[in-house]
Design a protein around this motif. Structure first.
Motif, PDB file in Angstrom:
ATOM      1  N   VAL A 171     -56.339  32.275  52.359  1.00  0.00           N
ATOM      2  CA  VAL A 171     -55.212  31.408  52.044  1.00  0.00           C
ATOM      3  C   VAL A 171     -53.976  32.057  52.665  1.00  0.00           C
ATOM      4  O   VAL A 171     -53.681  33.225  52.390  1.00  0.00           O
ATOM      5  CB  VAL A 171     -55.042  31.278  50.512  1.00  0.00           C
ATOM      6  CG1 VAL A 171     -53.783  30.499  50.172  1.00  0.00           C
ATOM      7  CG2 VAL A 171     -56.273  30.635  49.892  1.00  0.00           C
TER       8      VAL A 171
ATOM      9  N   GLU B  56     -45.986  30.937  46.946  1.00  0.00           N
ATOM     10  CA  GLU B  56     -46.390  29.602  46.499  1.00  0.00           C
ATOM     11  C   GLU B  56     -47.535  29.077  47.363  1.00  0.00           C
ATOM     12  O   GLU B  56     -47.579  29.311  48.563  1.00  0.00           O
ATOM     13  CB  GLU B  56     -45.212  28.620  46.563  1.00  0.00           C
ATOM     14  CG  GLU B  56     -44.063  28.967  45.640  1.00  0.00           C
ATOM     15  CD  GLU B  56     -43.122  30.027  46.228  1.00  0.00           C
ATOM     16  OE1 GLU B  56     -42.422  30.678  45.446  1.00  0.00           O
ATOM     17  OE2 GLU B  56     -43.111  30.223  47.463  1.00  0.00           O
ATOM     18  N   ILE B  57     -48.429  28.345  46.703  1.00  0.00           N
ATOM     19  CA  ILE B  57     -49.557  27.726  47.401  1.00  0.00           C
ATOM     20  C   ILE B  57     -49.043  26.497  48.153  1.00  0.00           C
ATOM     21  O   ILE B  57     -48.471  25.585  47.547  1.00  0.00           O
ATOM     22  CB  ILE B  57     -50.662  27.309  46.399  1.00  0.00           C
ATOM     23  CG1 ILE B  57     -51.168  28.525  45.615  1.00  0.00           C
ATOM     24  CG2 ILE B  57     -51.794  26.581  47.101  1.00  0.00           C
ATOM     25  CD1 ILE B  57     -51.904  29.551  46.430  1.00  0.00           C
ATOM     26  N   THR B  58     -49.250  26.465  49.466  1.00  0.00           N
ATOM     27  CA  THR B  58     -48.846  25.313  50.269  1.00  0.00           C
ATOM     28  C   THR B  58     -49.896  24.210  50.148  1.00  0.00           C
ATOM     29  O   THR B  58     -50.997  24.440  49.637  1.00  0.00           O
ATOM     30  CB  THR B  58     -48.711  25.710  51.751  1.00  0.00           C
ATOM     31  OG1 THR B  58     -50.007  26.100  52.231  1.00  0.00           O
ATOM     32  CG2 THR B  58     -47.707  26.844  51.942  1.00  0.00           C
ATOM     33  N   SER B  59     -49.599  23.038  50.650  1.00  0.00           N
ATOM     34  CA  SER B  59     -50.580  21.946  50.622  1.00  0.00           C
ATOM     35  C   SER B  59     -51.808  22.302  51.458  1.00  0.00           C
ATOM     36  O   SER B  59     -52.938  21.978  51.096  1.00  0.00           O
ATOM     37  CB  SER B  59     -49.954  20.634  51.092  1.00  0.00           C
ATOM     38  OG  SER B  59     -49.450  20.766  52.401  1.00  0.00           O
TER      39      SER B  59
ATOM     40  N   SER C  92     -53.847  24.730  49.449  1.00  0.00           N
ATOM     41  CA  SER C  92     -54.492  24.001  48.352  1.00  0.00           C
ATOM     42  C   SER C  92     -55.751  23.297  48.842  1.00  0.00           C
ATOM     43  O   SER C  92     -56.779  23.284  48.151  1.00  0.00           O
ATOM     44  CB  SER C  92     -53.498  22.998  47.760  1.00  0.00           C
ATOM     45  OG  SER C  92     -54.042  22.370  46.631  1.00  0.00           O
TER      46      SER C  92
ATOM     47  N   ILE D 195     -58.565  25.839  49.169  1.00  0.00           N
ATOM     48  CA  ILE D 195     -59.094  26.181  47.842  1.00  0.00           C
ATOM     49  C   ILE D 195     -59.963  25.044  47.314  1.00  0.00           C
ATOM     50  O   ILE D 195     -61.060  25.275  46.795  1.00  0.00           O
ATOM     51  CB  ILE D 195     -57.943  26.518  46.879  1.00  0.00           C
ATOM     52  CG1 ILE D 195     -57.231  27.794  47.342  1.00  0.00           C
ATOM     53  CG2 ILE D 195     -58.454  26.674  45.447  1.00  0.00           C
ATOM     54  CD1 ILE D 195     -55.897  28.052  46.658  1.00  0.00           C
ATOM     55  N   ASP D 196     -59.482  23.806  47.443  1.00  0.00           N
ATOM     56  CA  ASP D 196     -60.254  22.631  46.989  1.00  0.00           C
ATOM     57  C   ASP D 196     -61.623  22.580  47.653  1.00  0.00           C
ATOM     58  O   ASP D 196     -62.634  22.319  47.010  1.00  0.00           O
ATOM     59  CB  ASP D 196     -59.503  21.328  47.296  1.00  0.00           C
ATOM     60  CG  ASP D 196     -58.305  21.104  46.400  1.00  0.00           C
ATOM     61  OD1 ASP D 196     -58.214  21.732  45.327  1.00  0.00           O
ATOM     62  OD2 ASP D 196     -57.445  20.283  46.789  1.00  0.00           O
TER      63      ASP D 196
ATOM     64  N   VAL E 157     -53.239  32.478  43.895  1.00  0.00           N
ATOM     65  CA  VAL E 157     -54.553  31.922  44.227  1.00  0.00           C
ATOM     66  C   VAL E 157     -55.439  31.904  42.985  1.00  0.00           C
ATOM     67  O   VAL E 157     -56.159  30.933  42.734  1.00  0.00           O
ATOM     68  CB  VAL E 157     -55.218  32.706  45.380  1.00  0.00           C
ATOM     69  CG1 VAL E 157     -56.625  32.202  45.638  1.00  0.00           C
ATOM     70  CG2 VAL E 157     -54.374  32.581  46.644  1.00  0.00           C
TER      71      VAL E 157
ATOM     72  N   ALA F 204     -54.500  28.967  40.923  1.00  0.00           N
ATOM     73  CA  ALA F 204     -54.989  27.723  41.534  1.00  0.00           C
ATOM     74  C   ALA F 204     -56.484  27.542  41.273  1.00  0.00           C
ATOM     75  O   ALA F 204     -56.937  26.420  40.980  1.00  0.00           O
ATOM     76  CB  ALA F 204     -54.703  27.722  43.037  1.00  0.00           C
TER      77      ALA F 204
ATOM     78  N   GLU G 188     -56.994  26.575  37.644  1.00  0.00           N
ATOM     79  CA  GLU G 188     -56.644  25.162  37.444  1.00  0.00           C
ATOM     80  C   GLU G 188     -57.755  24.230  37.919  1.00  0.00           C
ATOM     81  O   GLU G 188     -57.836  23.086  37.495  1.00  0.00           O
ATOM     82  CB  GLU G 188     -55.343  24.832  38.183  1.00  0.00           C
ATOM     83  CG  GLU G 188     -54.130  25.465  37.549  1.00  0.00           C
ATOM     84  CD  GLU G 188     -52.887  25.361  38.405  1.00  0.00           C
ATOM     85  OE1 GLU G 188     -52.982  24.947  39.591  1.00  0.00           O
ATOM     86  OE2 GLU G 188     -51.805  25.724  37.898  1.00  0.00           O
ATOM     87  N   ARG G 189     -58.624  24.717  38.795  1.00  0.00           N
ATOM     88  CA  ARG G 189     -59.750  23.926  39.307  1.00  0.00           C
ATOM     89  C   ARG G 189     -61.043  24.225  38.546  1.00  0.00           C
ATOM     90  O   ARG G 189     -62.119  23.860  38.979  1.00  0.00           O
ATOM     91  CB  ARG G 189     -59.920  24.184  40.799  1.00  0.00           C
ATOM     92  CG  ARG G 189     -58.802  23.546  41.627  1.00  0.00           C
ATOM     93  CD  ARG G 189     -58.667  24.234  42.970  1.00  0.00           C
ATOM     94  NE  ARG G 189     -57.673  23.592  43.816  1.00  0.00           N
ATOM     95  CZ  ARG G 189     -56.367  23.786  43.741  1.00  0.00           C
ATOM     96  NH1 ARG G 189     -55.864  24.609  42.843  1.00  0.00           N
ATOM     97  NH2 ARG G 189     -55.538  23.159  44.561  1.00  0.00           N
TER      98      ARG G 189
END
Length: 123
Positions: free
Chosen positions: A15, A23-26, A29, A32-33, A76, A79, A82-83
Motif C-alpha cells: 500500500v 491516510e489510505i488513498t482510494s 483502498s 486492500i479490498d 492499513v 482498514a 474495517e473489512r
C-alpha cells in the motif's frame, strides 16, 4: 481436480502513501479490498495472521519517520479491521527509513519508499 490449497492464497501486497501522509488513498483502498476479496472468495480458507510493516522515504528526521511509518502500518491495520479481519490476528511494525524499496541518499522524496508491506497468511 481439487482446488488449490489455502497456502497458495497467501496475499502479499504493498500500500503506497502520499508524501508525509498516513491516510489510505482510494487506490490503496482498492488494493486492500482486492486482497481481502481474494481470501474471502474461498469458503474453505480464512485469514490466520496478518503482518504489516510501515516504511518512509529518507526525507525528514529519522525519529519523525519512525513514527510516520508506525502510523502508516496502523492505518492499513484499521482498514483491514474495517473489512472484517480481526485485530487480534494483525501485527504492525514501523521501520522508518530502514529497508528502502529504492536506495536513495538522505533527504530524497521517493514514492516507492512510502509504503506499508502487508502479508496475509491463510489457513
Amino acid at each position: 481436480p481439487p482446488p488449490p490449497s489455502c497456502s497458495t492464497l497467501n496475499q502479499a501486497f504493498v500500500v503506497y502513501f502520499e508524501w508525509d501522509r498516513s491516510e489510505i488513498t482510494s487506490q490503496a483502498s482498492a488494493v486492500i479490498d482486492q486482497a481481502v476479496a481474494n481470501i474471502r472468495g474461498r469458503q474453505d480458507c480464512a485469514p490466520n495472521s496478518v503482518t504489516i510493516v510501515g516504511h518512509t522515504d529518507t526525507s525528514g528526521a529519522q525519529s519523525y519517520n519512525a513514527r510516520l511509518s508506525e502510523r502508516r502500518a496502523t492505518a492499513v491495520a484499521t482498514a483491514l479491521n474495517e473489512r472484517g479481519i480481526p485485530s487480534s490476528m494483525i501485527t504492525t511494525e514501523g521501520r522508518g527509513e530502514n529497508d528502502l524499496a529504492k536506495q536513495t541518499p538522505d533527504g530524497v522524496r521517493e514514492p516507492l519508499n512510502r509504503r506499508s508491506e502487508v502479508t496475509i497468511i491463510v489457513r
